[in-house]
Design a protein around this motif. Structure first.
Motif, PDB file in Angstrom:
ATOM      1  N   ARG A 117       0.871  -1.174   0.000  1.00  0.00           N
ATOM      2  CA  ARG A 117       0.000   0.000   0.000  1.00  0.00           C
ATOM      3  C   ARG A 117       0.904   1.218   0.000  1.00  0.00           C
ATOM      4  NH1 ARG A 117      -4.033  -1.325   4.800  1.00  0.00           N
ATOM      5  NH2 ARG A 117      -4.723  -3.333   4.007  1.00  0.00           N
ATOM      6  N   GLU A 118       0.822   2.004  -1.057  1.00  0.00           N
ATOM      7  CA  GLU A 118       1.630   3.204  -1.215  1.00  0.00           C
ATOM      8  C   GLU A 118       3.119   2.891  -1.068  1.00  0.00           C
ATOM      9  OE1 GLU A 118       0.162   6.228   1.415  1.00  0.00           O
ATOM     10  OE2 GLU A 118      -1.895   5.984   0.710  1.00  0.00           O
ATOM     11  N   GLY A 119       3.532   1.734  -1.595  1.00  0.00           N
ATOM     12  CA  GLY A 119       4.930   1.343  -1.581  1.00  0.00           C
ATOM     13  C   GLY A 119       5.419   0.779  -0.264  1.00  0.00           C
ATOM     14  N   VAL A 120       4.524   0.563   0.681  1.00  0.00           N
ATOM     15  CA  VAL A 120       4.901   0.036   1.993  1.00  0.00           C
ATOM     16  C   VAL A 120       4.261  -1.335   2.172  1.00  0.00           C
ATOM     17  CG1 VAL A 120       4.774   0.422   4.486  1.00  0.00           C
ATOM     18  CG2 VAL A 120       5.028   2.361   2.931  1.00  0.00           C
ATOM     19  N   PRO A 121       5.029  -2.355   2.569  1.00  0.00           N
ATOM     20  CA  PRO A 121       4.435  -3.677   2.793  1.00  0.00           C
ATOM     21  C   PRO A 121       3.583  -3.678   4.060  1.00  0.00           C
ATOM     22  CG  PRO A 121       6.812  -3.729   3.177  1.00  0.00           C
ATOM     23  CD  PRO A 121       6.479  -2.365   2.719  1.00  0.00           C
ATOM     24  N   VAL A 122       2.355  -4.172   3.920  1.00  0.00           N
ATOM     25  CA  VAL A 122       1.432  -4.269   5.053  1.00  0.00           C
ATOM     26  C   VAL A 122       0.766  -5.644   5.021  1.00  0.00           C
ATOM     27  CG1 VAL A 122       0.952  -1.790   5.228  1.00  0.00           C
ATOM     28  CG2 VAL A 122      -0.416  -3.182   3.709  1.00  0.00           C
ATOM     29  N   PRO A 123       0.389  -6.176   6.197  1.00  0.00           N
ATOM     30  CA  PRO A 123      -0.319  -7.458   6.215  1.00  0.00           C
ATOM     31  C   PRO A 123      -1.611  -7.368   5.406  1.00  0.00           C
ATOM     32  CG  PRO A 123       0.393  -6.846   8.416  1.00  0.00           C
ATOM     33  CD  PRO A 123       0.639  -5.668   7.538  1.00  0.00           C
ATOM     34  N   GLU A 124      -1.859  -8.417   4.614  1.00  0.00           N
ATOM     35  CA  GLU A 124      -3.031  -8.418   3.744  1.00  0.00           C
ATOM     36  C   GLU A 124      -3.987  -9.556   4.081  1.00  0.00           C
ATOM     37  OE1 GLU A 124      -2.499  -9.015  -0.645  1.00  0.00           O
ATOM     38  OE2 GLU A 124      -2.877  -6.853  -0.590  1.00  0.00           O
ATOM     39  N   THR A 125      -3.459 -10.751   4.256  1.00  0.00           N
ATOM     40  CA  THR A 125      -4.294 -11.891   4.615  1.00  0.00           C
ATOM     41  C   THR A 125      -3.639 -12.663   5.745  1.00  0.00           C
ATOM     42  OG1 THR A 125      -3.268 -13.362   3.000  1.00  0.00           O
ATOM     43  CG2 THR A 125      -5.233 -12.180   2.277  1.00  0.00           C
ATOM     44  N   VAL A 126      -4.489 -13.288   6.570  1.00  0.00           N
ATOM     45  CA  VAL A 126      -4.025 -14.093   7.695  1.00  0.00           C
ATOM     46  C   VAL A 126      -4.651 -15.468   7.547  1.00  0.00           C
ATOM     47  CG1 VAL A 126      -4.032 -14.329  10.203  1.00  0.00           C
ATOM     48  CG2 VAL A 126      -3.858 -12.058   9.169  1.00  0.00           C
ATOM     49  N   THR A 127      -3.816 -16.511   7.560  1.00  0.00           N
ATOM     50  CA  THR A 127      -4.305 -17.883   7.492  1.00  0.00           C
ATOM     51  C   THR A 127      -3.990 -18.545   8.826  1.00  0.00           C
ATOM     52  OG1 THR A 127      -3.840 -17.940   5.129  1.00  0.00           O
ATOM     53  CG2 THR A 127      -4.197 -20.053   6.221  1.00  0.00           C
ATOM     54  N   VAL A 128      -5.032 -19.064   9.482  1.00  0.00           N
ATOM     55  CA  VAL A 128      -4.877 -19.697  10.780  1.00  0.00           C
ATOM     56  C   VAL A 128      -5.136 -21.185  10.612  1.00  0.00           C
ATOM     57  CG1 VAL A 128      -5.659 -19.733  13.167  1.00  0.00           C
ATOM     58  CG2 VAL A 128      -5.693 -17.584  11.894  1.00  0.00           C
ATOM     59  N   SER A 129      -4.170 -22.003  11.053  1.00  0.00           N
ATOM     60  CA  SER A 129      -4.292 -23.455  10.962  1.00  0.00           C
ATOM     61  C   SER A 129      -4.479 -24.018  12.361  1.00  0.00           C
ATOM     62  CB  SER A 129      -3.035 -24.069  10.351  1.00  0.00           C
ATOM     63  OG  SER A 129      -2.808 -23.541   9.065  1.00  0.00           O
ATOM     64  N   GLY A 130      -5.405 -24.933  12.473  1.00  0.00           N
ATOM     65  CA  GLY A 130      -5.633 -25.584  13.759  1.00  0.00           C
ATOM     66  C   GLY A 130      -7.092 -25.986  13.910  1.00  0.00           C
ATOM     67  N   SER A 131      -7.363 -26.796  14.926  1.00  0.00           N
ATOM     68  CA  SER A 131      -8.739 -27.198  15.236  1.00  0.00           C
ATOM     69  C   SER A 131      -9.313 -26.154  16.179  1.00  0.00           C
ATOM     70  CB  SER A 131      -8.763 -28.584  15.885  1.00  0.00           C
ATOM     71  OG  SER A 131      -8.230 -29.540  14.997  1.00  0.00           O
ATOM     72  N   LEU A 132     -10.087 -25.238  15.638  1.00  0.00           N
ATOM     73  CA  LEU A 132     -10.604 -24.117  16.419  1.00  0.00           C
ATOM     74  C   LEU A 132     -12.122 -24.148  16.468  1.00  0.00           C
ATOM     75  CD1 LEU A 132      -8.350 -21.352  14.826  1.00  0.00           C
ATOM     76  CD2 LEU A 132      -7.937 -22.565  16.947  1.00  0.00           C
ATOM     77  N   SER A 133     -12.646 -23.772  17.622  1.00  0.00           N
ATOM     78  CA  SER A 133     -14.103 -23.662  17.752  1.00  0.00           C
ATOM     79  C   SER A 133     -14.556 -22.350  17.120  1.00  0.00           C
ATOM     80  CB  SER A 133     -14.488 -23.688  19.238  1.00  0.00           C
ATOM     81  OG  SER A 133     -14.008 -22.510  19.878  1.00  0.00           O
ATOM     82  N   GLN A 134     -15.860 -22.197  16.984  1.00  0.00           N
ATOM     83  CA  GLN A 134     -16.414 -20.957  16.424  1.00  0.00           C
ATOM     84  C   GLN A 134     -16.048 -19.756  17.301  1.00  0.00           C
ATOM     85  OE1 GLN A 134     -17.896 -20.380  13.565  1.00  0.00           O
ATOM     86  NE2 GLN A 134     -17.847 -22.518  12.902  1.00  0.00           N
ATOM     87  N   THR A 135     -16.044 -19.961  18.616  1.00  0.00           N
ATOM     88  CA  THR A 135     -15.704 -18.874  19.544  1.00  0.00           C
ATOM     89  C   THR A 135     -14.242 -18.455  19.365  1.00  0.00           C
ATOM     90  OG1 THR A 135     -17.253 -19.829  21.135  1.00  0.00           O
ATOM     91  CG2 THR A 135     -15.700 -18.202  21.975  1.00  0.00           C
ATOM     92  N   GLU A 136     -13.349 -19.432  19.231  1.00  0.00           N
ATOM     93  CA  GLU A 136     -11.938 -19.123  19.031  1.00  0.00           C
ATOM     94  C   GLU A 136     -11.711 -18.425  17.694  1.00  0.00           C
ATOM     95  OE1 GLU A 136      -9.903 -22.752  21.614  1.00  0.00           O
ATOM     96  OE2 GLU A 136     -10.468 -23.114  19.510  1.00  0.00           O
TER      97      GLU A 136
END
Length: 164
Positions: A117-136
């Motif tokens: 964004r405007e030549g600066v690297p910023v986080p765009e997507t986050v991938t979470v791996s694991g057995s997670l409940s809906q609340t988590e």
């Protein structure tokens, strides 16, 4: 070029040996002082001969080529720095999210990808791996929205076993 350098070194060596021999054979007195001056001038002229004979007409073109090469090198360094910065931001952001999740009792592995964004690297997507409940999952989505300013759609979940 190397042959010229070799010849210059040989000339300096020969003149130095010749002047040393002449000075050793001279009797003390005014003749020896004149001899010292003459020998010193001779060595000086042999030393500066390459600078006097050099062809300086090619020098501006050589400098232009050098500066053009510096521009290419500068561009390559900026690109490499951008890639490294993006990787560092992605790794540190993933570690930050994993630490926050671990503090909340959630075992998962996080991968972050960055965009520009405007030549600066910023986080765009986050991938979470694991057995997670809906609340988590909801807690992690809230964390990403609040801490990183990303939309909920930027968070993806996979059912792979995550963690240490």
């Amino acid at each position: 070029m190397l042959e010229s350098l070799r010849q210059w070194i040989l000339a300096v060596t020969a003149v130095s040996l010749l002047t040393a021999l002449c000075q050793a054979l001279m009797p003390p007195g005014p003749v020896k002082r004149v001899s010292n001056l003459t020998c010193g001038l001779l060595i000086f002229f042999v030393l500066v001969q390459p600078a006097v004979r050099a062809d300086y007409t090619q020098l501006p073109e050589d400098f232009q080529d050098y500066y053009a090469g510096l521009g290419d090198y500068d561009t390559a360094l900026v690109d490499a720095n951008s890639v490294l910065t993006e990787e560092l931001i992605a790794r540190n952001t993933a570690a930050y999210i994993e630490d926050k999740a671990e503090a909340a009792g959630i075992a998962c592995a996080v991968t972050v990808s960055c965009g520009q964004r405007e030549g600066v690297p910023v986080p765009e997507t986050v991938t979470v791996s694991g057995s997670l409940s809906q609340t988590e999952q909801a807690w992690l989505i809230d964390l990403v929205e609040e801490e990183l300013g990303l939309e909920a759609t930027a968070v993806q979940f996979t059912e792979k076993e995550g963690g240490e």
